[in-house]
Design an enzyme around this catalytic site. Structure first.
Site, PDB file in Angstrom:
ATOM      1  CG  ASN A  72     -16.958 -76.959 115.229  1.00  0.00           C
ATOM      2  OD1 ASN A  72     -18.085 -76.532 115.257  1.00  0.00           O
ATOM      3  ND2 ASN A  72     -16.951 -78.097 115.241  1.00  0.00           N
ATOM      4  NE  ARG A  78     -17.167 -79.620 111.507  1.00  0.00           N
ATOM      5  CZ  ARG A  78     -17.128 -80.380 111.506  1.00  0.00           C
ATOM      6  NH1 ARG A  78     -17.560 -80.443 113.333  1.00  0.00           N
ATOM      7  NH2 ARG A  78     -18.242 -81.735 111.440  1.00  0.00           N
ATOM      8  CG  HIS A 132     -18.600 -86.538 109.059  1.00  0.00           C
ATOM      9  ND1 HIS A 132     -19.365 -87.816 109.643  1.00  0.00           N
ATOM     10  CD2 HIS A 132     -18.736 -85.970 110.086  1.00  0.00           C
ATOM     11  CE1 HIS A 132     -20.191 -88.028 110.385  1.00  0.00           C
ATOM     12  NE2 HIS A 132     -20.146 -86.620 110.913  1.00  0.00           N
ATOM     13  NE  ARG A 175     -27.166 -86.766 112.690  1.00  0.00           N
ATOM     14  CZ  ARG A 175     -25.875 -86.097 112.605  1.00  0.00           C
ATOM     15  NH1 ARG A 175     -25.805 -86.079 110.952  1.00  0.00           N
ATOM     16  NH2 ARG A 175     -24.719 -85.736 113.619  1.00  0.00           N
ATOM     17  CD  GLU A 185     -14.224 -83.811 111.914  1.00  0.00           C
ATOM     18  OE1 GLU A 185     -14.087 -83.366 111.307  1.00  0.00           O
ATOM     19  OE2 GLU A 185     -14.444 -84.382 113.583  1.00  0.00           O
TER      20      GLU A 185
END
Ligand code: AMP
Length: 398
Positions: free
Chosen positions: A9, A91, A180, A241, A384
């Protein structure tokens, strides 16, 4: 030997990796290269039950960072040459309209990932760099791209269409994609397992609350609505965010403060959310500040939980019948106050938390609702990397 996958990733200044044994469902080693491209970097390599192997050294690019990770694997184990590695999984944040499932990477796929940089300028280019360096390091192995957007390929048009001029969608890809996805896929399946019911029969609202945060309505294993949109900015309040704001903010700030669109975009992504309201994006610190009487931190937590509650209500309506509300991510898994503040007082909607279960700390998947709650409330730690490794092995077996 069982199927082992190296999961990679790549972020703008980091490279995370994890060696996953898919059959056992566990990580054999994992690590993080930090401050890639900066004058001083660090690689931290972990093996279960052992002290970390930490190397402080400059990591001028992602190729050097991956090289340092491979050296750490050779030094501290397990050596990849003997590890029975079957693939490398990468990813990739944005798959656009093109990728709705994991895909084996060739030059054409890599080119398409680079082209999708228009939709994810911060992520896809660096994901592509990671793929490039890993393909050179492991030329004999299959490389698979797993997309954050893919799980949401099932969104119906009513959920993924923005009410904007259709040529924006046609010519520029303006629509809801959702992110996600790997986490929402893993967690919704694990929730069905915890309930002891087939995935196809279970409707759930999954709340992935971490530094990034998103909510997804999952009907029978399929994503039918999700809070993130064209980019991972929309929806819930996050660490840095804003989540939902009136899009008129961009033109307003241009008119009244002379801010350019890039500047506003950067602020909405990097200096908004909990960081803007509470002065920190770490929820543990937010709680400490609230305990010390900090009003701004208290408001920030109110805003965060109110937004979660609003999306839960919306997705209960989208699903019609909901079996479970599922919390995951650093906050969702560890913060009983956020869970209680987001779902408290929703008995009329069938949600009844059990205060004692909710407050108990436990690392595993668990139920935190009362036994008589019509909608189960679950906490499911996300994984994940395991999900990416599983999807990779499934793809290669086809
Ligand atoms: P993630 O992005 O899923 O790794 O989540 C990271 C965030 O989880 C951190 O920024 C913290 O705000 C939050 N977090 C981690 N541990 C805890 C905890 N014990 N209690 C509350 N929040 C936590």
């Amino acid at each position: 030997m069982s199927d082992r996958v190296l999961v990679v990733n790549c972020g703008s200044s980091s490279l995370k990796y994890r060696l996953v044994d898919v059959a056992a469902g566990e990580a054999l080693a994992w690590g993080l290269a930090e401050r890639v491209g900066q004058p001083s970097g660090r690689l931290t390599h972990h093996r279960p039950g052992e002290p970390p192997d930490v190397v402080e050294r400059a990591l001028p690019d992602h190729g050097v960072a991956l090289g340092a990770a491979l050296e750490a694997l050779d030094r501290s184990g397990p050596r990849l040459a003997d590890a029975g590695l079957v693939a490398v999984a990468h990813r990739v944040v944005h798959g656009g309209d093109r990728f709705s499932a994991p895909v084996r990477i060739d030059d054409e796929v890599l080119g398409a990932i680079r082209e999708l940089a228009a939709l994810a300028p911060l992520h896809n280019p660096v994901n592509a760099v990671g793929i490039d360096v890993a393909r050179r390091a492991f030329p004999g192995l299959p490389h698979v791209a797993v997309f954050d957007t893919a799980f949401h390929a099932t969104l119906p048009p009513a959920a993924h269409t923005y009410a904007v001029p259709p040529q924006w969608a046609r010519d520029h890809g303006v629509r809801r994609y959702g992110f996600h996805g790997t986490s929402h896929a893993f967690v919704s399946r694990a929730a069905a397992e915890l309930l002891g019911r087939p995935l196809e029969e279970v409707n759930s609202v999954v709340l992935h609350l971490g530094n990034g945060a998103s909510a997804t309505a999952v009907a029978g294993g399929r994503s039918v609505d999700t809070s993130m949109g064209l980019t991972p900015l929309e929806g819930l309040v996050m660490g840095t965010r804003s989540g939902d704001v009136d899009p008129a903010v961009v033109a307003h700030l241009h008119r009244v403060a002379g801010l350019g669109p890039e500047e506003v975009d950067r602020a909405l992504n990097s200096s908004s959310g909990m960081l803007a309201l509470a002065g920190t994006n770490d929820l543990r610190e937010v709680h400490r500040r609230i305990d010390d009487g900090d009003q701004a931190a208290a408001l920030a937590l109110d805003v965060f939980c109110h937004r979660v509650r609003k999306y839960v209500g919306a997705y209960l309506a989208v699903l019609g019948r909901t079996d479970a509300v599922v919390f995951t991510g650093g906050i969702g898994e560890n913060d009983p106050v956020v869970r209680a503040r987001s779902l408290g007082g929703l008995e009329a909607l069938g949600i009844r938390l059990d205060a004692e279960r909710n407050a108990a700390r436990s690392p595993g998947a668990r139920r935190v609702s009362a036994d008589d709650s019509p909608v189960a409330v679950l906490v499911v730690p996300t994984d994940e990397e395991l999900e990416m490794a599983r999807q990779t092995v499934d793809l290669l077996a086809r």
